[in-house]
Enzyme design. Structure first.
Site, PDB file in Angstrom:
ATOM      1  N   THR A   1       0.814  -1.236   0.000  1.00 44.90           N
ATOM      2  CA  THR A   1       0.000   0.000   0.000  1.00 44.90           C
ATOM      3  C   THR A   1       0.839   1.274   0.000  1.00 44.90           C
ATOM      4  O   THR A   1       0.379   2.307  -0.460  1.00 44.90           O
ATOM      5  CB  THR A   1      -0.990   0.026   1.185  1.00 44.90           C
ATOM      6  OG1 THR A   1      -0.267   0.145   2.421  1.00 44.90           O
ATOM      7  CG2 THR A   1      -1.838  -1.227   1.234  1.00 44.90           C
TER       8      THR A   1
ATOM      9  N   LEU B   1      -2.882   4.969  -0.276  1.00 39.14           N
ATOM     10  CA  LEU B   1      -4.312   4.645  -0.283  1.00 39.14           C
ATOM     11  C   LEU B   1      -4.477   3.163   0.055  1.00 39.14           C
ATOM     12  O   LEU B   1      -4.777   2.335  -0.798  1.00 39.14           O
ATOM     13  CB  LEU B   1      -4.873   4.978  -1.673  1.00 39.14           C
ATOM     14  CG  LEU B   1      -6.327   5.384  -1.772  1.00 39.14           C
ATOM     15  CD1 LEU B   1      -6.754   6.315  -0.641  1.00 39.14           C
ATOM     16  CD2 LEU B   1      -6.592   6.021  -3.106  1.00 39.14           C
ATOM     17  N   HIS B   2      -4.293   2.870   1.353  1.00 42.79           N
ATOM     18  CA  HIS B   2      -4.202   1.478   1.805  1.00 42.79           C
ATOM     19  C   HIS B   2      -5.418   0.604   1.432  1.00 42.79           C
ATOM     20  O   HIS B   2      -5.291  -0.408   0.749  1.00 42.79           O
ATOM     21  CB  HIS B   2      -4.082   1.429   3.329  1.00 42.79           C
ATOM     22  CG  HIS B   2      -3.033   2.298   3.912  1.00 42.79           C
ATOM     23  ND1 HIS B   2      -1.704   1.967   3.907  1.00 42.79           N
ATOM     24  CD2 HIS B   2      -3.104   3.498   4.544  1.00 42.79           C
ATOM     25  CE1 HIS B   2      -1.005   2.906   4.515  1.00 42.79           C
ATOM     26  NE2 HIS B   2      -1.830   3.844   4.912  1.00 42.79           N
ATOM     27  N   ASP B   3      -6.573   0.981   1.985  1.00 41.60           N
ATOM     28  CA  ASP B   3      -7.680   0.015   2.042  1.00 41.60           C
ATOM     29  C   ASP B   3      -8.284  -0.380   0.692  1.00 41.60           C
ATOM     30  O   ASP B   3      -8.657  -1.557   0.519  1.00 41.60           O
ATOM     31  CB  ASP B   3      -8.773   0.552   2.983  1.00 41.60           C
ATOM     32  CG  ASP B   3      -8.299   0.579   4.428  1.00 41.60           C
ATOM     33  OD1 ASP B   3      -7.343  -0.151   4.749  1.00 41.60           O
ATOM     34  OD2 ASP B   3      -8.898   1.307   5.238  1.00 41.60           O
TER      35      ASP B   3
END
Ligand code: BDR
Ligand code: CA
Length: 313
Positions: free
Chosen positions: A196, A242-244
């Protein structure tokens, strides 16, 4: 069209959680059965609110939203307002949600849904601390064999940590829960910081959302403007990671990512390393692999997918 994949998103929104929810709602390949809120980035009443704000923004007040656990299994809740703002979803001016929160507890919804749907047909997508999922597995161990797979955002190996020098936030907040999930025997795909942190909200990528000129595009731009400032200041990065939404992007197009099937253990007792995801990337132990640990990502491909889908809303 092939059958839509049924998913449940377990979340603590969070601007990047919100992007994951929007990406799922914009994608006809996915059938979002419900959203379960957990305490994490902000306390539970706010995550349960924010999930509904996002559904209404997407014009989907029909998606059932459930509130779950309000604290980690054995520890005090640690939140991240320093990253996400006081509401957890700072950056866009959106109305209070009118859609109701479902009366059932998130854990009961998870148990009932997994028992009702055909075994193996539901994918769990946890993008916050793993408290709801581990509580479900503890309360109803029969559920584990019925889960299709788990695609989670959490952990780090080469990138080490973002909340302590050795731990990623979602795992650190509830390491006992993460330990239960990693040991459950379910099929797990992990999107750790190693992947991520390569997916950065650079200026041109944010501007592409602004140019959409839609209410969703405007809200997303506000969130990402807000979200990026923390990482730019902290790491000098080009933008915020923008991990998720990487979890949903992997479900839509796994070719965007690469990784290895490895053993991942959760440190629950470390003096300095609590919450560390000890990933045997180099295969130096004989511990059985329990997760697909993703490290490589085509960031341009990811943003092309995300922008094209958000434009549909
Ligand atoms: C994770 O922590 C949260 O702040 C984000 O929403 C993401 O799920 C990244 O460490
Ligand atoms: Ca999250």
């Amino acid at each position: 069209m092939p059958e839509r994949r049924k998913i449940i998103i377990d979340t603590d929104p969070g601007q990047d959680d919100a992007m994951a929810i929007l990406l799922a709602l914009a994608s006809p390949e996915l059938d979002l059965l419900g959203i379960t809120a957990v305490a994490g980035n902000v306390p539970l009443p706010l995550t349960a609110r924010n999930a509904r704000v996002v559904c209404e923004l997407a014009g989907r007040p029909d998606v059932p939203v459930f509130a779950g656990c309000d604290a980690p299994m054995q520890r005090k809740l640690l939140t991240a307002e320093h990253v996400h703002g006081k509401s957890g979803l700072d950056g866009a001016d959106l109305p209070e949600p009118a859609m109701p929160l479902q009366p059932a507890h998130a854990v009961d919804f998870l148990i009932e849904t997994l028992r009702r749907e055909p075994a193996g047909s539901v994918t769990l997508v946890p993008i916050g601390p793993l408290t709801n999922i581990a509580t479900t597995f503890t309360r109803a161990p029969d559920i584990v064999a019925r889960v299709g797979q788990i695609v989670l955002m959490g952990g780090a190996y080469f990138e080490v940590g973002n909340i302590t020098p050795t731990a990623e936030f979602n795992i650190y907040v509830d390491p006992e829960a993460a330990d239960i999930v990693m040991k459950s025997g379910a099929q797990i795909t992990m999107l750790p910081l190693d992947a991520t942190h390569k997916v950065l909200t650079t200026r041109p990528r944010i501007e592409a959302f602004r140019r959409l000129g839609t209410p969703v595009g405007t809200a997303v731009t506000g969130w990402l403007d807000f979200f990026e400032r923390f990482d730019v200041e902290k790491y000098g990065a080009e933008g915020g990671p923008l991990h998720d939404p990487c979890t949903i992007a992997w479900l839509l197009d796994p070719q965007l990512f690469s990784g290895r099937q490895v053993n991942v253990e959760i440190e629950t007792e470390g003096r300095f390393t609590t919450g560390m995801t000890v990933a045997d990337w180099w295969g130096v132990t004989d511990r059985t692999p329990n997760a697909l640990f993703l490290r490589g990502v085509d960031a341009d491909g990811f943003f092309a997918l995300l922008t094209e889908r958000i434009a549909r809303l």
